[in-house]
Design an enzyme around this catalytic site. Sequence first.
Site, short mmCIF file in Angstrom:
data_model
loop_
_atom_site.label_atom_id
_atom_site.label_comp_id
_atom_site.label_asym_id
_atom_site.label_seq_id
_atom_site.Cartn_x
_atom_site.Cartn_y
_atom_site.Cartn_z
N ASP A 177 -22.47 13.23 -61.08
CA ASP A 177 -22.06 11.83 -61.02
C ASP A 177 -20.70 11.64 -60.37
O ASP A 177 -19.79 12.43 -60.56
CB ASP A 177 -22.04 11.23 -62.43
CG ASP A 177 -23.44 10.95 -62.92
OD1 ASP A 177 -24.15 10.18 -62.24
OD2 ASP A 177 -23.84 11.52 -63.95
N GLU A 206 -33.23 2.58 -66.80
CA GLU A 206 -32.73 3.92 -67.04
C GLU A 206 -31.52 3.81 -67.96
O GLU A 206 -30.57 3.09 -67.64
CB GLU A 206 -32.25 4.52 -65.72
CG GLU A 206 -33.06 5.65 -65.18
CD GLU A 206 -32.43 6.19 -63.92
OE1 GLU A 206 -31.26 6.61 -63.95
OE2 GLU A 206 -33.11 6.17 -62.88
N TYR A 212 -37.97 11.06 -58.44
CA TYR A 212 -36.66 10.45 -58.21
C TYR A 212 -36.09 11.10 -56.95
O TYR A 212 -35.75 12.27 -56.94
CB TYR A 212 -35.77 10.77 -59.42
CG TYR A 212 -34.43 10.07 -59.46
CD1 TYR A 212 -33.61 9.95 -58.34
CD2 TYR A 212 -33.97 9.52 -60.66
CE1 TYR A 212 -32.38 9.32 -58.41
CE2 TYR A 212 -32.73 8.89 -60.74
CZ TYR A 212 -31.95 8.79 -59.60
OH TYR A 212 -30.73 8.17 -59.68
#
Lengths: 271, 403
Positions: free
Chosen positions: A60, A49, A174
């Site tokens: 994040d 990735e 995911y």
Amino acid sequence: MSKIEQKFIELEKKNEKALIPFITLGDPSPEFSLKIVRTLVDSGADIIELGIPFSDPIADGPTIQASSMRSLANGMTPDLAFNLVKEIRGFTNIPLVFLTYYNIVFQRGVNRFFHDCSECGIDGVIIPDLPVEEAALALEASRKTNVDLIFIVTPATSESRLSKILQVARGFVYVVSLFGVTGARKKLSEITLETLKKIKPYTKGKIPVSVGFGISKPEHVKELILAGADGAIVGSAIIDILAKNLKHEKVVIEKIGKYVQIMKKMTIRHW
Amino acid sequence: MKNTLRYYGKYPDEYGHYGEFGGKFAPEILIPALDELEQSFHENYSSEKFQAELINLYGDYAGRPTPLYFCERLSEKFGCKVYFKREDLVHGGAHKLNNTLGQALLATKMKKDRLIAETGAGQHGFATAIAGAKFGLTTEIFMGHKDVMRQKHNVYRMKLLGAKVIPVYSGDQTLKDAINEALRDWISNIHHTHYLIGSVVGPHPYPLIVREFQRVIGKEIKEQIMTKEGRLPDVILACIGGGSNAMGTFYEFIENDSTALIGIEAEGEGIATGKHGASLFAGTKGILHGALTYILQDEYGQIQESHSISAGLDYPGVGPEHVLLKEIGRLKVVAATDKEALEAIDLCCKTEGIIPALEPAHAIAHAAKISAEYDKDDIMVITLSGSGSKDLDILKQHMRLEE
């Protein structure tokens, strides 16, 4: 079948699962991030990735935020990211996936972004702030270019949303394994394994499932695979190694290499 | 004049879109929380009980209705009838409390026991701290480290009310980073926390919720001007940062074609210098904080730092409904510079005895510029969104007074 899905089948035949490391392209510099990618490949990464940094990465935690900022401060751009992927394609054939926020895709033009992905050899795209309701344009571009649009599911995703997502998901699903942002954690949360159990019956035989967020230790990988994951995504733990040794290129390469080898071993079923 | 525009009831659509703008560009983990918030908002907001509680709060606690004040001397200067909508007289010194009371009440209905909010200058943080204390909710305010350093009074006021102020060190350490950090906190604590966004920005349903809680401004203006003048204003002006006081002011007048609506953004040191906060006026289409809107960004989509002497207008995005109103030609968008805002403060202080906040000073500055276009019977309404008492430190740096 997409190149990413083929990879999972190929691994399955060898009794292996996928190790999927993440790094931010351009952190700490474009040249050095190329060396890190080479190390990831040499150490056994199955899929990689690659983050294209965005100034405001809301999903994040501190590690990847700092990584994005270092990369941007050193002049990283989406144009450079596409060029770096062309160079990466000079030494490896494994599936490569971009991870970036939607404004980066949108500014390039959604069609152009996917077209450029396909031209330079990107196999999939993950966009953490693009839920399925807003994804019509990106899905169309993904279908036209055969670049997989990879969707995220979480412990909060209901069964009805899950089936909506699975109707369009390609490559792999995911699974965000916890209520939180990215970042290495000491222990896997119980909710991770529960979420996997909830999702597996819907995905079995249809699409591989990879788990990310908070995975840092070899035993995490083992636990996930025992619980039915087809892949483990490791980001912050790798970037932590980089951030702690920024000035020592050799040390970074050595440590990341060793770490990825150990993590990869856990995806091979001989324990 | 005939009213030709049919607007109400159309926006947002069921996905939270205002035309092509708005939407829900949020991480998957937040989608169920946003859906829950939307459902709970519709259920409560349409109930009589909730409305009665809200009206009571607005009246006895916030001090509504606020006056629509006829500015006698300013009217003489401008050559038309000038009214101020006195949101500076709301408890806390700004319109922000209209929204924080509404959302805090909603949070208690949703059985959330913790409020989080972002703040730039501290006005929204302060208003959230007030509401949090009033409802007995744990309150944590995210504030860019730079803002914490330059807005010490507001930090102290929030702490005095029992809120925790969390300095944000990521990014540029200003408002947009405080929003990022609040979103990250919400992602980690969605079960018991309500994220109380302070403007008509963010993913759906926030632009809708904040608009609805701020609509009281325009509703009151309409009633008050009909009582005082027997007709609607010719022009209404409000400043736009994220755009909550402007949306609250304008919404009731959208279908009244004879009333011109003008939004004033921060021109900072000038558009050409790049140091401004004029996302609608000079920005481009993009996605920030969960919505497709107009933003300040570079060619690749990296968000650019905004600038304004007024912290409340210092934001690189704007509410998606403002973009729609601008695109359909209903809202005129202009900008005023730091310098013009300071001059407007001086004018307002000396002619009306009112110290306005730096944000609405931008609207007064533009009103001065266009006043010659209006005749003596024309009616101009300016929303004075907040009091200047929060800006004294900044004013001291720029407006030297004789000893």
